[in-house]
Design a protein around this motif. Sequence first.
Motif, PDB file in Angstrom:
ATOM      1  N   LEU A   1      22.088  20.526   1.484  1.00 13.97           N
ATOM      2  CA  LEU A   1      22.352  19.943   2.801  1.00 13.97           C
ATOM      3  C   LEU A   1      23.317  20.793   3.615  1.00 13.97           C
ATOM      4  O   LEU A   1      23.153  20.938   4.834  1.00 13.97           O
ATOM      5  CB  LEU A   1      22.889  18.518   2.644  1.00 13.97           C
ATOM      6  CG  LEU A   1      21.926  17.508   2.006  1.00 13.97           C
ATOM      7  CD1 LEU A   1      22.564  16.125   1.953  1.00 13.97           C
ATOM      8  CD2 LEU A   1      20.595  17.451   2.746  1.00 13.97           C
ATOM      9  N   ARG A   2      24.311  21.382   2.962  1.00 13.82           N
ATOM     10  CA  ARG A   2      25.210  22.289   3.679  1.00 13.82           C
ATOM     11  C   ARG A   2      24.434  23.518   4.184  1.00 13.82           C
ATOM     12  O   ARG A   2      24.683  24.018   5.289  1.00 13.82           O
ATOM     13  CB  ARG A   2      26.354  22.736   2.753  1.00 13.82           C
ATOM     14  CG  ARG A   2      27.407  21.677   2.494  1.00 13.82           C
ATOM     15  CD  ARG A   2      28.233  21.334   3.735  1.00 13.82           C
ATOM     16  NE  ARG A   2      28.890  22.499   4.314  1.00 13.82           N
ATOM     17  CZ  ARG A   2      30.104  22.933   3.984  1.00 13.82           C
ATOM     18  NH1 ARG A   2      30.781  22.307   3.027  1.00 13.82           N
ATOM     19  NH2 ARG A   2      30.644  23.972   4.576  1.00 13.82           N
ATOM     20  N   SER A   3      23.489  24.003   3.387  1.00 10.06           N
ATOM     21  CA  SER A   3      22.676  25.155   3.775  1.00 10.06           C
ATOM     22  C   SER A   3      21.761  24.800   4.944  1.00 10.06           C
ATOM     23  O   SER A   3      21.609  25.587   5.892  1.00 10.06           O
ATOM     24  CB  SER A   3      21.836  25.634   2.583  1.00 10.06           C
ATOM     25  OG  SER A   3      22.653  26.005   1.491  1.00 10.06           O
ATOM     26  N   ILE A   4      21.174  23.617   4.891  1.00 19.97           N
ATOM     27  CA  ILE A   4      20.322  23.161   5.991  1.00 19.97           C
ATOM     28  C   ILE A   4      21.130  23.078   7.281  1.00 19.97           C
ATOM     29  O   ILE A   4      20.680  23.500   8.351  1.00 19.97           O
ATOM     30  CB  ILE A   4      19.683  21.796   5.651  1.00 19.97           C
ATOM     31  CG1 ILE A   4      18.639  21.963   4.536  1.00 19.97           C
ATOM     32  CG2 ILE A   4      19.046  21.163   6.888  1.00 19.97           C
ATOM     33  CD1 ILE A   4      18.135  20.646   3.972  1.00 19.97           C
TER      34      ILE A   4
ATOM     35  N   LYS B   1      21.091  11.421  11.035  1.00 23.02           N
ATOM     36  CA  LYS B   1      21.770  10.206  11.476  1.00 23.02           C
ATOM     37  C   LYS B   1      23.116  10.040  10.775  1.00 23.02           C
ATOM     38  O   LYS B   1      24.099   9.574  11.382  1.00 23.02           O
ATOM     39  CB  LYS B   1      20.877   8.997  11.195  1.00 23.02           C
ATOM     40  CG  LYS B   1      21.382   7.693  11.783  1.00 23.02           C
ATOM     41  CD  LYS B   1      20.331   6.603  11.612  1.00 23.02           C
ATOM     42  CE  LYS B   1      20.783   5.291  12.233  1.00 23.02           C
ATOM     43  NZ  LYS B   1      19.741   4.235  12.084  1.00 23.02           N
ATOM     44  N   TYR B   2      23.182  10.436   9.490  1.00 23.01           N
ATOM     45  CA  TYR B   2      24.400  10.256   8.699  1.00 23.01           C
ATOM     46  C   TYR B   2      24.939  11.597   8.202  1.00 23.01           C
ATOM     47  O   TYR B   2      25.549  11.674   7.128  1.00 23.01           O
ATOM     48  CB  TYR B   2      24.117   9.337   7.507  1.00 23.01           C
ATOM     49  CG  TYR B   2      23.649   7.958   7.911  1.00 23.01           C
ATOM     50  CD1 TYR B   2      24.553   6.984   8.317  1.00 23.01           C
ATOM     51  CD2 TYR B   2      22.295   7.633   7.884  1.00 23.01           C
ATOM     52  CE1 TYR B   2      24.128   5.716   8.675  1.00 23.01           C
ATOM     53  CE2 TYR B   2      21.858   6.365   8.251  1.00 23.01           C
ATOM     54  CZ  TYR B   2      22.777   5.415   8.653  1.00 23.01           C
ATOM     55  OH  TYR B   2      22.346   4.173   9.023  1.00 23.01           O
ATOM     56  N   LYS B   3      24.782  12.639   9.000  1.00 23.28           N
ATOM     57  CA  LYS B   3      25.129  13.987   8.563  1.00 23.28           C
ATOM     58  C   LYS B   3      26.605  14.113   8.203  1.00 23.28           C
ATOM     59  O   LYS B   3      26.952  14.719   7.176  1.00 23.28           O
ATOM     60  CB  LYS B   3      24.765  15.004   9.652  1.00 23.28           C
ATOM     61  CG  LYS B   3      24.900  16.445   9.197  1.00 23.28           C
ATOM     62  CD  LYS B   3      24.524  17.425  10.282  1.00 23.28           C
ATOM     63  CE  LYS B   3      25.596  17.494  11.348  1.00 23.28           C
ATOM     64  NZ  LYS B   3      25.437  18.664  12.245  1.00 23.28           N
ATOM     65  N   GLU B   4      27.478  13.564   8.996  1.00 21.15           N
ATOM     66  CA  GLU B   4      28.914  13.711   8.735  1.00 21.15           C
ATOM     67  C   GLU B   4      29.303  13.100   7.395  1.00 21.15           C
ATOM     68  O   GLU B   4      30.086  13.686   6.637  1.00 21.15           O
ATOM     69  CB  GLU B   4      29.720  13.075   9.870  1.00 21.15           C
ATOM     70  CG  GLU B   4      29.631  13.840  11.187  1.00 21.15           C
ATOM     71  CD  GLU B   4      30.556  13.261  12.238  1.00 21.15           C
ATOM     72  OE1 GLU B   4      31.370  12.377  11.895  1.00 21.15           O
ATOM     73  OE2 GLU B   4      30.460  13.679  13.404  1.00 21.15           O
ATOM     74  N   GLN B   5      28.753  11.932   7.099  1.00 23.16           N
ATOM     75  CA  GLN B   5      29.058  11.296   5.823  1.00 23.16           C
ATOM     76  C   GLN B   5      28.499  12.100   4.655  1.00 23.16           C
ATOM     77  O   GLN B   5      29.155  12.271   3.620  1.00 23.16           O
ATOM     78  CB  GLN B   5      28.489   9.868   5.774  1.00 23.16           C
ATOM     79  CG  GLN B   5      29.119   8.919   6.774  1.00 23.16           C
ATOM     80  CD  GLN B   5      28.331   8.828   8.071  1.00 23.16           C
ATOM     81  OE1 GLN B   5      27.937   9.853   8.625  1.00 23.16           O
ATOM     82  NE2 GLN B   5      28.113   7.610   8.533  1.00 23.16           N
ATOM     83  N   LEU B   6      27.290  12.611   4.814  1.00 24.96           N
ATOM     84  CA  LEU B   6      26.625  13.336   3.728  1.00 24.96           C
ATOM     85  C   LEU B   6      27.305  14.669   3.432  1.00 24.96           C
ATOM     86  O   LEU B   6      27.397  15.088   2.273  1.00 24.96           O
ATOM     87  CB  LEU B   6      25.152  13.565   4.082  1.00 24.96           C
ATOM     88  CG  LEU B   6      24.270  12.318   4.066  1.00 24.96           C
ATOM     89  CD1 LEU B   6      22.959  12.584   4.791  1.00 24.96           C
ATOM     90  CD2 LEU B   6      24.002  11.877   2.634  1.00 24.96           C
ATOM     91  N   LEU B   7      27.764  15.355   4.462  1.00 21.54           N
ATOM     92  CA  LEU B   7      28.366  16.662   4.274  1.00 21.54           C
ATOM     93  C   LEU B   7      29.852  16.570   3.951  1.00 21.54           C
ATOM     94  O   LEU B   7      30.465  17.565   3.548  1.00 21.54           O
ATOM     95  CB  LEU B   7      28.173  17.527   5.527  1.00 21.54           C
ATOM     96  CG  LEU B   7      26.724  17.830   5.919  1.00 21.54           C
ATOM     97  CD1 LEU B   7      26.684  18.740   7.133  1.00 21.54           C
ATOM     98  CD2 LEU B   7      25.964  18.448   4.758  1.00 21.54           C
ATOM     99  N   GLY B   8      30.435  15.395   4.111  1.00 21.03           N
ATOM    100  CA  GLY B   8      31.860  15.240   3.903  1.00 21.03           C
ATOM    101  C   GLY B   8      32.245  14.843   2.498  1.00 21.03           C
ATOM    102  O   GLY B   8      33.424  14.636   2.210  1.00 21.03           O
ATOM    103  N   ASN B   9      31.259  14.729   1.610  1.00 19.96           N
ATOM    104  CA  ASN B   9      31.545  14.279   0.248  1.00 19.96           C
ATOM    105  C   ASN B   9      30.590  14.969  -0.716  1.00 19.96           C
ATOM    106  O   ASN B   9      29.378  14.918  -0.539  1.00 19.96           O
ATOM    107  CB  ASN B   9      31.377  12.753   0.158  1.00 19.96           C
ATOM    108  CG  ASN B   9      31.921  12.188  -1.137  1.00 19.96           C
ATOM    109  OD1 ASN B   9      31.815  12.788  -2.195  1.00 19.96           O
ATOM    110  ND2 ASN B   9      32.518  10.998  -1.032  1.00 19.96           N
ATOM    111  N   LYS B  10      31.140  15.614  -1.746  1.00 22.66           N
ATOM    112  CA  LYS B  10      30.287  16.331  -2.692  1.00 22.66           C
ATOM    113  C   LYS B  10      29.520  15.387  -3.622  1.00 22.66           C
ATOM    114  O   LYS B  10      28.580  15.815  -4.286  1.00 22.66           O
ATOM    115  CB  LYS B  10      31.124  17.314  -3.523  1.00 22.66           C
ATOM    116  CG  LYS B  10      31.611  18.514  -2.718  1.00 22.66           C
ATOM    117  CD  LYS B  10      32.198  19.581  -3.618  1.00 22.66           C
ATOM    118  CE  LYS B  10      32.562  20.814  -2.793  1.00 22.66           C
ATOM    119  NZ  LYS B  10      33.085  21.913  -3.641  1.00 22.66           N
ATOM    120  N   ASN B  11      29.910  14.127  -3.661  1.00 25.56           N
ATOM    121  CA  ASN B  11      29.137  13.126  -4.419  1.00 25.56           C
ATOM    122  C   ASN B  11      27.965  12.659  -3.562  1.00 25.56           C
ATOM    123  O   ASN B  11      27.854  11.477  -3.212  1.00 25.56           O
ATOM    124  CB  ASN B  11      30.030  11.954  -4.830  1.00 25.56           C
ATOM    125  CG  ASN B  11      31.144  12.365  -5.767  1.00 25.56           C
ATOM    126  OD1 ASN B  11      30.925  13.182  -6.665  1.00 25.56           O
ATOM    127  ND2 ASN B  11      32.325  11.811  -5.568  1.00 25.56           N
TER     128      ASN B  11
END
Length: 411
Positions: free
Chosen positions: A24-27, A251-261
């Motif tokens: 996801l970080r790469s995307i 839609k939830y990019k900030e949440q997804l990229l802000g946590n390695k879990n």
Amino acid sequence: MDNNDIYQVSEKLRQESRSMYNRLRSIDADAQFVTHVSEMLTEYPVIANERCGVWYVDPQLAHSDTVYFKSTDGHTNNWKFSLRRANTHIFPILAQYNGCILVDSTRKGKRMPDSFSRTIPIWCAVWNTAVKILRNTEWDCKLYTPPRVVSESENSHMSKLVPVFADMLLKSGIDVRELTKEMKKPVRPIWITRDHRLTIPPDFTDAEFCPIVCVSASSTQDCSDGFMYVQGAADDHELWAGKLTPQLFWKYKEQLLGNKNTMEIVDQVVNIDQDVQGSGGVSFIRNTNVAVGRQMATSVPGFDAVISCGERMDSSEKHLCLSIHDSKKGQTEMATAIPLALQFVEPFMRNDSRILVCCAQGTNLSVSIALAILTKYTDDNGQFQVNERNMITKQMIQNRLLWITTSHAKV
């Protein structure tokens, strides 16, 4: 450290590099390049190439339509012009904007996907050839391919197939003359990859062609910054994304990229979003009462019957749930599902009832079931007719596919 220890460490690093967080970080990093290109070429709409390309385009930039140029149609010695993937809906867009930007990516080791280096060049050359034949005028039909990716020899072999494909297109039943009536210039692919350092916007104003700008989002170089970069990270998303979709990612990019879990966050956002899924993207096929769309529900206002493909739901008198996976496993499940769908839908077809065939994405699964229904229960004019097995021909199936692809842009 012995060889076995080295192997174990190497394998762990390889698995970590392919983790969902790194993907996801790469995307996200690749999507920033796409945004940069779109800001350089603001006059053109940004259109994702299904399925991988959808991950790389910010919905705020993306055109409502997508295209489907498949890389396998451009594989060496297996070049194709697919009538099923004729992408006819792109012509009004090209007429309106005099060009467009298409977005896709490719996995490690390649600068661009075969969809960009071969499939789209073939598509352009075939449509240009068909236009030249119909108009009987000078029109550039040359097959343009990226020189550092496609050799002159391969280009020559592909070029010999273009007249054959154009003849197939003209005989297919697709209204080429009507679709291309607004074309003022031949269509031609232009390629932009991460190797390009765009500082001055390209200007195609006076070009003798209508540009289809193919933006390959992923880099062949390591672009990591606090993560392990994965080239073509969105490829084969059904193998790593679980229930995460491109729409949920953005839609939830900030949440997804802000946590390695990341897996825990994915479960959370899926649960949050499951009650607010939209019902958009419903398209009636030609002049029939059969529609295809993205609407996972047991009943839908305006429809007499619903066939939902995907997650298991309760079936009823007017709703049939087909548990099919949108992956290679689904190919086997589809063979069992189609007879069930045909049996369920026959009384509704006889009564000219409105039928919705749906799946989560409104593409592969629902389209396959709709194709089976139209092939079994319609004549060449879209009216009800039961076609026995010995009446069904390859041409009939192909024609029904054309009805779907020209009616439903998401295919």
